[in-house]
Write an enzyme that holds these catalytic residues in place. Structure first.
Site, PDB file in Angstrom:
ATOM      1  N   TYR A 110       0.993  -1.094  -0.203  1.00 52.25           N
ATOM      2  CA  TYR A 110      -0.060  -0.083  -0.088  1.00 52.25           C
ATOM      3  C   TYR A 110       0.889   1.196  -0.011  1.00 52.25           C
ATOM      4  CZ  TYR A 110      -3.638  -3.555   1.632  1.00 52.25           C
ATOM      5  OH  TYR A 110      -4.378  -4.387   1.952  1.00 52.25           O
ATOM      6  N   HIS A 119       0.982 -11.542   2.689  1.00 57.53           N
ATOM      7  CA  HIS A 119      -0.272 -10.886   1.991  1.00 57.53           C
ATOM      8  C   HIS A 119      -0.921 -12.013   1.058  1.00 57.53           C
ATOM      9  CE1 HIS A 119      -1.477  -6.590   0.780  1.00 57.53           C
ATOM     10  NE2 HIS A 119      -2.248  -7.476   0.416  1.00 57.53           N
TER      11      HIS A 119
HETATM   12  N1  LIG Z   1      -5.136  -8.922   2.073  1.00 56.86           N
HETATM   13  C1  LIG Z   1      -5.894  -8.240   1.091  1.00 56.86           C
HETATM   14  O1  LIG Z   1      -5.428  -8.952  -0.030  1.00 56.86           O
HETATM   15  C2  LIG Z   1      -6.417  -7.085   0.950  1.00 56.86           C
HETATM   16  C3  LIG Z   1      -7.166  -6.742  -0.250  1.00 56.86           C
HETATM   17  C4  LIG Z   1      -8.230  -5.809  -0.271  1.00 56.86           C
HETATM   18  C5  LIG Z   1      -8.471  -5.239   0.953  1.00 56.86           C
HETATM   19  N2  LIG Z   1      -7.733  -5.296   1.964  1.00 56.86           N
HETATM   20  C6  LIG Z   1      -7.813  -4.523   3.172  1.00 56.86           C
HETATM   21  O2  LIG Z   1      -9.350  -4.312   3.477  1.00 56.86           O
HETATM   22  C7  LIG Z   1      -9.568  -2.875   3.549  1.00 56.86           C
HETATM   23  C8  LIG Z   1     -11.142  -2.705   3.188  1.00 56.86           C
HETATM   24  O3  LIG Z   1     -11.037  -3.230   1.739  1.00 56.86           O
HETATM   25  P1  LIG Z   1     -11.392  -2.287   0.743  1.00 56.86           P
HETATM   26  O4  LIG Z   1     -10.831  -0.875   0.722  1.00 56.86           O
HETATM   27  O5  LIG Z   1     -11.119  -2.996  -0.648  1.00 56.86           O
HETATM   28  O6  LIG Z   1     -13.043  -2.101   0.363  1.00 56.86           O
HETATM   29  P2  LIG Z   1     -14.431  -1.632   1.421  1.00 56.86           P
HETATM   30  O7  LIG Z   1     -13.747  -1.247   2.875  1.00 56.86           O
HETATM   31  O8  LIG Z   1     -15.422  -2.931   1.208  1.00 56.86           O
HETATM   32  O9  LIG Z   1     -14.942  -0.455   0.818  1.00 56.86           O
HETATM   33  C9  LIG Z   1     -14.219   0.729   0.459  1.00 56.86           C
HETATM   34  C10 LIG Z   1     -15.007   1.452  -0.490  1.00 56.86           C
HETATM   35  O10 LIG Z   1     -16.287   1.928   0.230  1.00 56.86           O
HETATM   36  C11 LIG Z   1     -16.459   3.395   0.186  1.00 56.86           C
HETATM   37  N3  LIG Z   1     -17.092   3.491   1.757  1.00 56.86           N
HETATM   38  C12 LIG Z   1     -16.578   3.635   2.670  1.00 56.86           C
HETATM   39  N4  LIG Z   1     -17.401   3.930   3.851  1.00 56.86           N
HETATM   40  C13 LIG Z   1     -18.447   4.116   2.961  1.00 56.86           C
HETATM   41  C14 LIG Z   1     -19.784   4.265   3.565  1.00 56.86           C
HETATM   42  N5  LIG Z   1     -20.161   4.651   4.768  1.00 56.86           N
HETATM   43  N6  LIG Z   1     -20.934   4.598   2.391  1.00 56.86           N
HETATM   44  C15 LIG Z   1     -20.556   4.530   1.129  1.00 56.86           C
HETATM   45  N7  LIG Z   1     -19.148   4.221   0.666  1.00 56.86           N
HETATM   46  C16 LIG Z   1     -18.260   3.956   1.670  1.00 56.86           C
HETATM   47  C17 LIG Z   1     -14.977   3.792   0.199  1.00 56.86           C
HETATM   48  O11 LIG Z   1     -14.874   5.165  -0.362  1.00 56.86           O
HETATM   49  P3  LIG Z   1     -14.431   6.589   0.177  1.00 56.86           P
HETATM   50  O12 LIG Z   1     -13.054   6.182   0.824  1.00 56.86           O
HETATM   51  O13 LIG Z   1     -14.457   7.575  -0.541  1.00 56.86           O
HETATM   52  O14 LIG Z   1     -15.441   6.706   1.545  1.00 56.86           O
HETATM   53  C18 LIG Z   1     -14.309   2.946  -0.548  1.00 56.86           C
HETATM   54  O15 LIG Z   1     -14.814   3.175  -2.020  1.00 56.86           O
HETATM   55  C19 LIG Z   1      -8.533  -2.462   2.768  1.00 56.86           C
HETATM   56  O16 LIG Z   1      -8.414  -0.967   2.846  1.00 56.86           O
HETATM   57  C20 LIG Z   1      -7.228  -3.214   3.172  1.00 56.86           C
HETATM   58  O17 LIG Z   1      -6.867  -2.662   4.412  1.00 56.86           O
HETATM   59  C21 LIG Z   1      -7.102  -6.310   2.062  1.00 56.86           C
END
Ligand SMILES: NC(=O)c1ccc[n+]([C@@H]2O[C@H](COP(=O)([O-])OP(=O)(O)OC[C@H]3O[C@@H](n4cnc5c(N)ncnc54)[C@H](OP(=O)(O)O)[C@@H]3O)[C@@H](O)[C@H]2O)c1
Length: 268
Positions: A37, A102
């Site tokens: 990241y 990861h």
């Molecule tokens: N280990 C892995 O391979 C892996 C892969 C993917 C993710 N992750 C981890 O999991 C975390 C979360 O996953 P993710 O970032 O992919 O997806 P997520 O948390 O499911 O969704 C994030 C999205 O939702 C939006 N959002 C957030 N709060 C909201 C709300 N209250 N209402 C409407 N939209 C909202 C955000 O936009 P805004 O930012 O504009 O609010 C962003 O576009 C990552 O940040 C990372 O730490 C790990």
């Protein structure tokens, strides 16, 4: 381990610094970063600045905050071990609470050697807890069959009602491995799904809060990501309601194996 943690994937250094500060103010106690990241430094700096600031009204200390990072790619032991030390230095926090492989990419030898590097980082005090991410059941079985000195404590996988991965989550729960649910908000791709909207109205919460609550009620650790202050607050404000069993089952039934990012869980 904190029950809800802020994810900082696809978040620039500057955005990460701000988001982490807001999250800690809002009561989050865990931050999920990764080498890939490219924001370990800003996440660590935001944690230290928060702890030293007037906003730290509860007098929290470093040990009250749970910081996660992840190895970018599995490799030979020495390369992995050095990469872990680099992350510790980069975040500036003195140690990393949870360090994950990861993904299972790289083949069996690289996976097991990288795991040995995590074990040694724990023995050396650089890391507190070790875990994996995107491991399918066969990868977990392979690691457990290798008789590790320290078994993985966590598997971080994509889990939400539209991709429930019950094969992996039930294996983890049977083996005492904590499931961290990434993309718990389905990357905002299903906020207007009729069932999600209907249940949000029923429980007088937002779709995001409903999704976080679903994750917690399954016993997972959700990692919702937002770079907006009001959403960071909203996503953790879920204590006022509980989803009834029949509605949990309705949400479980939405599964469509929706992959929002990548899916290495079946790789060789
Ligand atoms: N280990 C892995 O391979 C892996 C892969 C993917 C993710 N992750 C981890 O999991 C975390 C979360 O996953 P993710 O970032 O992919 O997806 P997520 O948390 O499911 O969704 C994030 C999205 O939702 C939006 N959002 C957030 N709060 C909201 C709300 N209250 N209402 C409407 N939209 C909202 C955000 O936009 P805004 O930012 O504009 O609010 C962003 O576009 C990552 O940040 C990372 O730490 C790990």
């Amino acid at each position: 381990m904190p029950t809800i943690q802020l994810g900082v994937y696809l978040t620039s250094g500057q955005e990460t610094y701000r988001a982490v500060g807001w999250a800690l103010e809002a009561g989050y106690r865990g931050i999920d970063s990764a080498q890939m990241y490219r924001n370990e430094k800003q996440a660590g700096r935001a944690i230290l600045d928060f702890l030293a600031s007037e906003a730290n009204v509860d007098g929290l200390r470093r040990e009250d905050i749970h910081f996660t990072s992840k190895l970018a790619s599995n490799s030979a032991y020495d390369t992995a071990r050095k990469a872990i030390s680099r992350s510790v230095k980069e975040c500036g926090l003195g140690y990393i609470d949870l360090f994950l492989l990861h993904s299972p990419y790289g083949g069996k030898t690289a996976r097991l050697e990288s795991w040995r590097a995590v074990e040694d980082a724990i023995k050396d005090g650089e890391v507190k807890i070790g875990g994996v991410s995107n491991y399918g059941v066969k990868h977990l079985q392979e690691l457990l069959a290798s008789n590790p000195n320290i078994p993985p404590a966590v598997n971080q996988v994509e889990v939400h009602p539209f991709n429930t991965r019950t094969d992996i989550t039930s294996f983890c729960q049977e083996h005492g491995i904590v499931v961290e649910a990434y993309a718990p908000l389905v990357r905002a791709l299903r906020m207007k799904h009729p069932t999600i909207v209907q249940l949000s109205n029923k429980y007088k919460c937002t779709p995001a809060q409903l999704l976080v609550r679903w994750s917690l009620q399954h016993g997972y650790v959700p990692l919702p990501k937002s770079s907006k202050k009001e959403r960071i607050v909203e996503n953790a404000d879920i204590s006022g309601f509980a989803i009834a069993d029949e509605d949990m089952q309705r949400m479980d039934g939405l599964d469509e194996y929706l992959v929002t990012d990548w899916d290495p869980t079946d790789c060789p």
